[in-house]
Write an enzyme that holds these catalytic residues in place. Structure first.
Site, short mmCIF file in Angstrom:
data_model
loop_
_atom_site.label_atom_id
_atom_site.label_comp_id
_atom_site.label_asym_id
_atom_site.label_seq_id
_atom_site.Cartn_x
_atom_site.Cartn_y
_atom_site.Cartn_z
N CYS A 173 7.33 20.02 85.55
CA CYS A 173 8.28 21.27 85.40
C CYS A 173 8.92 21.20 84.07
O CYS A 173 9.42 20.39 83.73
CB CYS A 173 9.25 21.37 86.63
SG CYS A 173 10.29 22.53 86.29
N GLN B 292 9.56 -3.63 88.36
CA GLN B 292 8.43 -3.45 89.33
C GLN B 292 7.73 -4.24 89.79
O GLN B 292 6.69 -4.55 90.68
CB GLN B 292 7.74 -1.85 89.12
CG GLN B 292 8.60 -0.68 89.12
CD GLN B 292 9.19 -0.28 90.46
OE1 GLN B 292 8.40 -0.55 91.48
NE2 GLN B 292 10.13 0.50 90.62
N THR C 150 18.98 -2.44 85.21
CA THR C 150 19.61 -1.68 84.01
C THR C 150 20.42 -2.55 83.14
O THR C 150 20.28 -2.51 81.98
CB THR C 150 20.62 -0.73 84.84
OG1 THR C 150 19.51 0.16 85.73
CG2 THR C 150 21.18 0.14 83.85
#
Ligand code: PLP
Length: 379
Positions: free
Chosen positions: A332, A184, A76
């Site tokens: 959602c 990653q 970050t």
């Protein structure tokens, strides 16, 4: 891991357990070798040497120069530093990114886009979730301003990978700065930064069996930026604050181990992913895989969408009850739960429930058999 409870950990894209050899390398720096690396006496010099050796080792593995490697608190901070510097120090006024970036990037660019004179563009995605390189080129060609392109190397939710060379070469053609969130992939992919057209990449120790709270920012030697964190002269005046000595030692050790074992482990973990795909497909009807799992995809990540039913809606809870650790993610779009922005961007189907399974060297086919059996019972 407690032996009484057999826990199955399939959430290695979130974090990984510390390798005991990494802990062993770190231990002396918690106790005997505690000197402040900035102190001039022997304790301090010993600590400084440990940091510089770690930097050399990391640089060698990534085929970079040690002066291009800066230790930070993690992915970050590294991305924040690179993105802010591109705007404030390198003259970028137009940020081009994708809708599937990690929040470390997306929230940073959204914040910066609120500053006067900064524009933000989203590159289109193809149906398989890959970045549309033609659209990227169009955005760059049509921009009147200097651009920052920030695109992640491998997506943490679906595993899709960009081709760093292809993207970097397009950026080069249009004089853009290129930052890639490689959190990653550092520790899971063989980098050769000398020949990769990228200005900034990032890494985070806890994604490859190293410690949490330590990472790197690679800054290409041709780029000159100002510090993001001001204070002391640590990290050659680029990142103030007493160094995370044991973390840095652990980061380098974890990267060394990951590199030594890369061939065998990547093949092994990829085998687990393929095995899981095959098994789950045969057992649970109507499932789909997100992204491009058999194409340009990171071998550690598998994102599966289940048809939405009363049972599948409870799947994360049910897996947790069975001591199976996985991550959620869904399209959602209503209520407090906004779901995953990544899944929404690639597959905006609210009638699906998405689960990310992510694997490490510690996982086995037997664990997959057990999880698939449980899924069969649950769905
Ligand atoms: N970028 C990606 C793709 C990640 O998966 C993560 C970790 O969750 C981060 C950035 C943030 O890294 P860190 O936890 O080291 O700040």
């Amino acid at each position: 891991m407690s032996k009484q409870v057999t826990r199955i950990y399939f959430d290695n894209a979130a974090t990984t357990p510390l390798d005991p050899l990494v802990l062993e390398a770190m231990m002396p720096y918690f106790t005997d070798k505690f000197g402040n690396p900035s102190s001039i006496y022997s304790y301090g010099r010993e600590s400084r040497l440990a940091i510089e050796n770690a930097r050399k080792s990391v640089a060698k593995i990534l085929n970079a120069h040690p002066a291009e490697i800066f230790f930070t608190s993690g992915g970050t901070e590294s991305s924040n530093t690179a993105i802010n510097a591109s705007i404030h120090d390198l003259g970028c006024r137009h940020i081009i990114t994708s809708p599937i970036e990690h929040h470390a990037t997306s929230h940073t660019v959204e914040y910066i886009a609120g500053l006067p004179g900064i524009t933000l563009s989203m590159v289109k995605l193809l149906d398989n979730g890959h970045v549309d390189l033609n659209d990227l080129e169009q955005l760059l060609a049509n921009s009147d301003d200097k651009c920052l392109v920030t695109l992640m190397h491998a997506n943490n939710e679906i595993g899709n990978m960009i081709d760093l060379h292809a993207v970097g070469n397009v950026c080069k053609k249009y004089g853009a700065i290129f930052h890639s969130d490689t959190v990653q992939t550092v520790g899971h992919f063989p980098f050769d930064l000398r020949s990769t057209p990228v200005h900034f990449i990032t890494g985070s120790g806890h994604k490859f069996h190293g410690p949490k709270g330590v990472g790197i920012l690679y800054i290409n030697e041709n780029v000159r930026i100002k510090p993001y964190i001001h204070g002391g002269a640590q990290e050659r005046n680029m990142r103030a604050g007493t160094e995370n000595l044991y973390g840095i030692v652990g980061f380098a050790k974890a990267l060394e181990l990951a590199t030594e074992e890369y061939e065998a482990q990547s093949n092994y973990i990829n085998g687990l992913k393929l095995y899981m795909m095959e098994k789950v497909k045969n057992v649970v009807p109507g499932i789909t895989f997100n992204g491009d799992p058999l194409g340009r995809s990171l071998y550690t990540v598998l994102s599966v969408s289940f048809p939405k039913t009363e049972k599948s809606e409870m799947i994360l809870f049910a897996l947790d009850m069975n001591n199976i650790c996985v991550s959620g993610g869904s399209a959602c779009t209503s209520g407090a739960d906004q779901g995953s922005h990544v899944i929404r961007a690639i597959n905006n189907d609210p009638n699906q429930v998405t689960v990310r399974f992510s694997f490490s060297k510690h996982n086995t086919k037997e664990e997959i058999d057990f999880v698939v059996e449980k899924l069969k019972e649950m769905i």
